[in-house]
Design an enzyme around this catalytic site. Structure first.
Site, PDB file in Angstrom:
ATOM      1  N   ASN A   1      11.835   0.743   1.512  1.00 46.10           N
ATOM      2  CA  ASN A   1      10.487   1.529   1.550  1.00 46.10           C
ATOM      3  C   ASN A   1       9.691   1.345   2.950  1.00 46.10           C
ATOM      4  O   ASN A   1       9.171   2.383   3.546  1.00 46.10           O
ATOM      5  CB  ASN A   1       9.415   1.343   0.403  1.00 46.10           C
ATOM      6  CG  ASN A   1       8.151   1.946   0.680  1.00 46.10           C
ATOM      7  OD1 ASN A   1       8.062   3.320   0.307  1.00 46.10           O
ATOM      8  ND2 ASN A   1       7.172   1.426   0.972  1.00 46.10           N
TER       9      ASN A   1
ATOM     10  N   ARG B   1       0.876  -1.183   0.071  1.00 42.93           N
ATOM     11  CA  ARG B   1       0.053  -0.018   0.200  1.00 42.93           C
ATOM     12  C   ARG B   1       0.798   1.143   0.066  1.00 42.93           C
ATOM     13  O   ARG B   1       1.830   1.087   0.045  1.00 42.93           O
ATOM     14  CB  ARG B   1      -1.019  -0.105   1.207  1.00 42.93           C
ATOM     15  CG  ARG B   1      -0.265   0.366   2.478  1.00 42.93           C
ATOM     16  CD  ARG B   1      -1.435   0.657   3.704  1.00 42.93           C
ATOM     17  NE  ARG B   1      -0.386   1.238   4.549  1.00 42.93           N
ATOM     18  CZ  ARG B   1      -0.903   1.496   5.727  1.00 42.93           C
ATOM     19  NH1 ARG B   1      -2.316   0.826   6.133  1.00 42.93           N
ATOM     20  NH2 ARG B   1      -0.407   2.216   6.584  1.00 42.93           N
TER      21      ARG B   1
ATOM     22  N   ASP C   1       8.483  -9.478   6.738  1.00 51.55           N
ATOM     23  CA  ASP C   1       8.708  -8.389   8.055  1.00 51.55           C
ATOM     24  C   ASP C   1      10.153  -7.975   7.707  1.00 51.55           C
ATOM     25  O   ASP C   1      10.934  -8.534   7.832  1.00 51.55           O
ATOM     26  CB  ASP C   1       8.382  -9.164   9.215  1.00 51.55           C
ATOM     27  CG  ASP C   1       8.394  -7.885  10.332  1.00 51.55           C
ATOM     28  OD1 ASP C   1       9.232  -7.086  10.131  1.00 51.55           O
ATOM     29  OD2 ASP C   1       7.874  -8.509  11.404  1.00 51.55           O
ATOM     30  N   VAL C   2      10.411  -6.756   7.588  1.00 54.79           N
ATOM     31  CA  VAL C   2      11.764  -6.238   7.264  1.00 54.79           C
ATOM     32  C   VAL C   2      12.478  -6.331   8.329  1.00 54.79           C
ATOM     33  O   VAL C   2      14.120  -6.243   8.533  1.00 54.79           O
ATOM     34  CB  VAL C   2      11.623  -4.793   6.873  1.00 54.79           C
ATOM     35  CG1 VAL C   2      11.081  -4.497   5.549  1.00 54.79           C
ATOM     36  CG2 VAL C   2      11.119  -3.826   7.828  1.00 54.79           C
TER      37      VAL C   2
ATOM     38  N   TYR D   1      10.983   8.489  15.271  1.00 57.35           N
ATOM     39  CA  TYR D   1      11.025   8.417  13.881  1.00 57.35           C
ATOM     40  C   TYR D   1      11.813   9.210  13.252  1.00 57.35           C
ATOM     41  O   TYR D   1      12.687   8.689  12.434  1.00 57.35           O
ATOM     42  CB  TYR D   1       9.461   9.048  13.435  1.00 57.35           C
ATOM     43  CG  TYR D   1       9.258   8.981  12.017  1.00 57.35           C
ATOM     44  CD1 TYR D   1       8.979   7.850  11.312  1.00 57.35           C
ATOM     45  CD2 TYR D   1       9.487  10.215  11.201  1.00 57.35           C
ATOM     46  CE1 TYR D   1       8.730   7.850   9.637  1.00 57.35           C
ATOM     47  CE2 TYR D   1       9.076  10.208   9.824  1.00 57.35           C
ATOM     48  CZ  TYR D   1       8.641   8.912   9.368  1.00 57.35           C
ATOM     49  OH  TYR D   1       8.383   8.696   7.913  1.00 57.35           O
TER      50      TYR D   1
ATOM     51  N   ASP E   1       5.472  -7.225   2.006  1.00 55.73           N
ATOM     52  CA  ASP E   1       4.826  -6.548   3.136  1.00 55.73           C
ATOM     53  C   ASP E   1       4.249  -7.674   4.137  1.00 55.73           C
ATOM     54  O   ASP E   1       4.189  -8.743   3.948  1.00 55.73           O
ATOM     55  CB  ASP E   1       3.550  -5.798   2.755  1.00 55.73           C
ATOM     56  CG  ASP E   1       3.165  -4.489   3.146  1.00 55.73           C
ATOM     57  OD1 ASP E   1       2.828  -4.395   4.130  1.00 55.73           O
ATOM     58  OD2 ASP E   1       3.288  -3.487   2.606  1.00 55.73           O
TER      59      ASP E   1
HETATM   60  P1  NAP Z   1       2.167   3.343   4.496  1.00 53.11           P
HETATM   61  O1  NAP Z   1       1.091   3.685   3.629  1.00 53.11           O
HETATM   62  O2  NAP Z   1       1.897   3.256   5.853  1.00 53.11           O
HETATM   63  O3  NAP Z   1       3.015   1.977   3.875  1.00 53.11           O
HETATM   64  C1  NAP Z   1       3.965   1.385   4.570  1.00 53.11           C
HETATM   65  C2  NAP Z   1       3.759  -0.193   4.433  1.00 53.11           C
HETATM   66  O4  NAP Z   1       5.031  -0.652   5.033  1.00 53.11           O
HETATM   67  C3  NAP Z   1       2.505  -0.665   4.988  1.00 53.11           C
HETATM   68  O5  NAP Z   1       2.075  -1.565   4.080  1.00 53.11           O
HETATM   69  C4  NAP Z   1       2.911  -1.310   6.351  1.00 53.11           C
HETATM   70  O6  NAP Z   1       2.435  -2.164   6.833  1.00 53.11           O
HETATM   71  C5  NAP Z   1       4.360  -1.748   5.954  1.00 53.11           C
HETATM   72  N1  NAP Z   1       5.049  -2.194   6.975  1.00 53.11           N
HETATM   73  C6  NAP Z   1       5.084  -1.762   8.303  1.00 53.11           C
HETATM   74  N2  NAP Z   1       6.004  -2.539   8.953  1.00 53.11           N
HETATM   75  C7  NAP Z   1       6.538  -3.383   8.132  1.00 53.11           C
HETATM   76  C8  NAP Z   1       7.525  -4.265   8.497  1.00 53.11           C
HETATM   77  N3  NAP Z   1       7.995  -4.487   9.562  1.00 53.11           N
HETATM   78  N4  NAP Z   1       7.874  -5.043   7.631  1.00 53.11           N
HETATM   79  C9  NAP Z   1       7.389  -4.923   6.308  1.00 53.11           C
HETATM   80  N5  NAP Z   1       6.627  -4.174   5.987  1.00 53.11           N
HETATM   81  C10 NAP Z   1       6.048  -3.056   6.856  1.00 53.11           C
HETATM   82  O7  NAP Z   1       3.523   4.669   4.642  1.00 53.11           O
HETATM   83  P2  NAP Z   1       3.995   5.442   3.266  1.00 53.11           P
HETATM   84  O8  NAP Z   1       3.510   6.784   3.779  1.00 53.11           O
HETATM   85  O9  NAP Z   1       3.804   4.806   1.926  1.00 53.11           O
HETATM   86  O10 NAP Z   1       5.526   5.372   3.675  1.00 53.11           O
HETATM   87  C11 NAP Z   1       6.444   4.682   3.087  1.00 53.11           C
HETATM   88  C12 NAP Z   1       7.650   5.039   3.459  1.00 53.11           C
HETATM   89  O11 NAP Z   1       7.962   6.523   3.246  1.00 53.11           O
HETATM   90  C13 NAP Z   1       7.970   4.848   4.990  1.00 53.11           C
HETATM   91  O12 NAP Z   1       9.366   4.471   5.167  1.00 53.11           O
HETATM   92  C14 NAP Z   1       7.678   6.107   5.489  1.00 53.11           C
HETATM   93  O13 NAP Z   1       8.543   6.459   6.881  1.00 53.11           O
HETATM   94  C15 NAP Z   1       8.337   6.991   4.247  1.00 53.11           C
HETATM   95  N6  NAP Z   1       7.858   8.443   4.320  1.00 53.11           N
HETATM   96  C16 NAP Z   1       6.442   8.594   4.398  1.00 53.11           C
HETATM   97  C17 NAP Z   1       5.935  10.186   4.110  1.00 53.11           C
HETATM   98  C18 NAP Z   1       4.609  10.535   4.128  1.00 53.11           C
HETATM   99  O14 NAP Z   1       4.188  11.626   4.178  1.00 53.11           O
HETATM  100  N7  NAP Z   1       3.490   9.331   3.716  1.00 53.11           N
HETATM  101  C19 NAP Z   1       6.917  11.180   4.277  1.00 53.11           C
HETATM  102  C20 NAP Z   1       8.163  10.910   4.278  1.00 53.11           C
HETATM  103  C21 NAP Z   1       8.796   9.726   4.582  1.00 53.11           C
HETATM  104  P3  NAP Z   1       1.254  -1.760   8.094  1.00 53.11           P
HETATM  105  O15 NAP Z   1      -0.053  -1.156   7.366  1.00 53.11           O
HETATM  106  O16 NAP Z   1       0.616  -2.989   8.774  1.00 53.11           O
HETATM  107  O17 NAP Z   1       2.189  -1.103   8.987  1.00 53.11           O
END
Ligand code: NAP
Length: 253
Positions: A87, A16, A60-61, A152, A37
């Site tokens: 990611n 996602r 799980d990473v 974070y 994922d």
């Molecule tokens: P997201 O929609 O929450 O997607 C992250 C995915 O990683 C989710 O499917 C999540 O599953 C999965 N995940 C969580 N823990 C995991 C694990 N231990 N092993 C494998 N998968 C795992 O987040 P996103 O916004 O796309 O973020 C992606 C990356 O971009 C992240 O590293 C985040 O910190 C970074 N980021 C995001 C933003 C933003 O504004 N969205 C800004 C800067 C950086 P669950 O839903 O079950 O947790």
């Protein structure tokens, strides 16, 4: 001709949000993708939609065994491994005095140690492929802090150091390692009502403070990831690329 024709990639957190968008973009650019994922249903649905160009692995990473399985799946299904997109990540808004040690460790374990484990897991396969590209997803929080985001932010600052050191270690094998730094991107991570409520005043005021005046779209990050993964970025390693609508240009006044 796609930008990633013939490349084989692993993308974590691919079921996602941004990861899902990267999986789609990589396939559209001609890559074969193993995506992992912990969200099994969403992962299986995306895999069903994209067909033979992808494999979904429950991953799980923080698990070295899951990393081994992901690399073996890529090599068995597509014959090699060229790209890793680190990611997967989590966020939790809590001030230091309210957060437990266990919660803090979990954020560091997934966001930072998970990326270290990934780099460690892919080195051998990338050497065998004659080189590779690793894209580590950090954040604007890798440059600045925010109240309630100490763990974070520490994890995302850590990703920058990991990236620099890995770039120095792996350059001799033609393995490039870069970090990207998204700002506010519309994904489930930031649209979660609890998260939005805890972020500044509201998502709207946050958007207006940016030079580009809006949140980013996942596809706008995927374009950058595809570039860094591709041979177009053959001379980029150890770099940090912002994709933040100008958030870090100034203090907002
Ligand atoms: P997201 O929609 O929450 O997607 C992250 C995915 O990683 C989710 O499917 C999540 O599953 C999965 N995940 C969580 N823990 C995991 C694990 N231990 N092993 C494998 N998968 C795992 O987040 P996103 O916004 O796309 O973020 C992606 C990356 O971009 C992240 O590293 C985040 O910190 C970074 N980021 C995001 C933003 C933003 O504004 N969205 C800004 C800067 C950086 P669950 O839903 O079950 O947790």
């Amino acid at each position: 001709m796609g930008q990633l024709d013939g490349k084989v990639a692993i993308i974590t957190g691919g079921a996602r949000g941004m990861g899902r968008s990267h999986v789609r973009r990589f396939v559209a650019e001609g890559a074969s993708v193993v995506f992992g994922d912990i969200l099994e249903q969403e992962g299986a649905e995306l895999a069903g939609e994209l067909g033979e160009a992808v494999r979904f692995v429950r991953m799980d990473v923080t698990s070295p065994e899951d990393w081994k399985n992901a690399v073996e799946t890529a090599v068995a299904a597509y014959g090699k491994l060229d790209v890793l997109v680190n990611n997967a990540g989590i966020i939790q808004h809590k001030r230091i005095e309210d957060m437990s040690l266990q919660e803090c460790r979990r954020i560091l374990e997934i966001n930072l140690i998970g990326q270290w484990l990934g780099i460690k897991a892919v080195i051998e396969a990338m050497k065998e492929a004659g080189g590779g590209s690793i894209v580590n997803v950090s954040s604007t929080e890798g440059f600045i802090g925010a109240a309630g985001l100490a763990a974070y932010s520490a994890s995302k600052f850590g990703v920058r150091g990991l990236t620099k050191a890995a770039a120095r270690e792996l350059g001799e094998h033609n393995i490039r390692v870069n970090s990207i730094h998204p700002g506010g991107i519309l994904t489930p991570m930031v649209m979660d009502p609890d998260v939005v409520a805890a972020t500044a005043d509201s998502a709207d005021s946050f958007m207006k403070a940016l030079p580009l005046g809006r949140m980013g779209r996942t596809r706008e990050v995927s374009g950058l990831v595809a570039f860094l993964a591709s041979d177009d970025a053959a001379y980029c390693t150890g770099s940090e690329v912002l994709v933040d609508g100008g958030m870090l240009t100034g203090a907002g006044y």
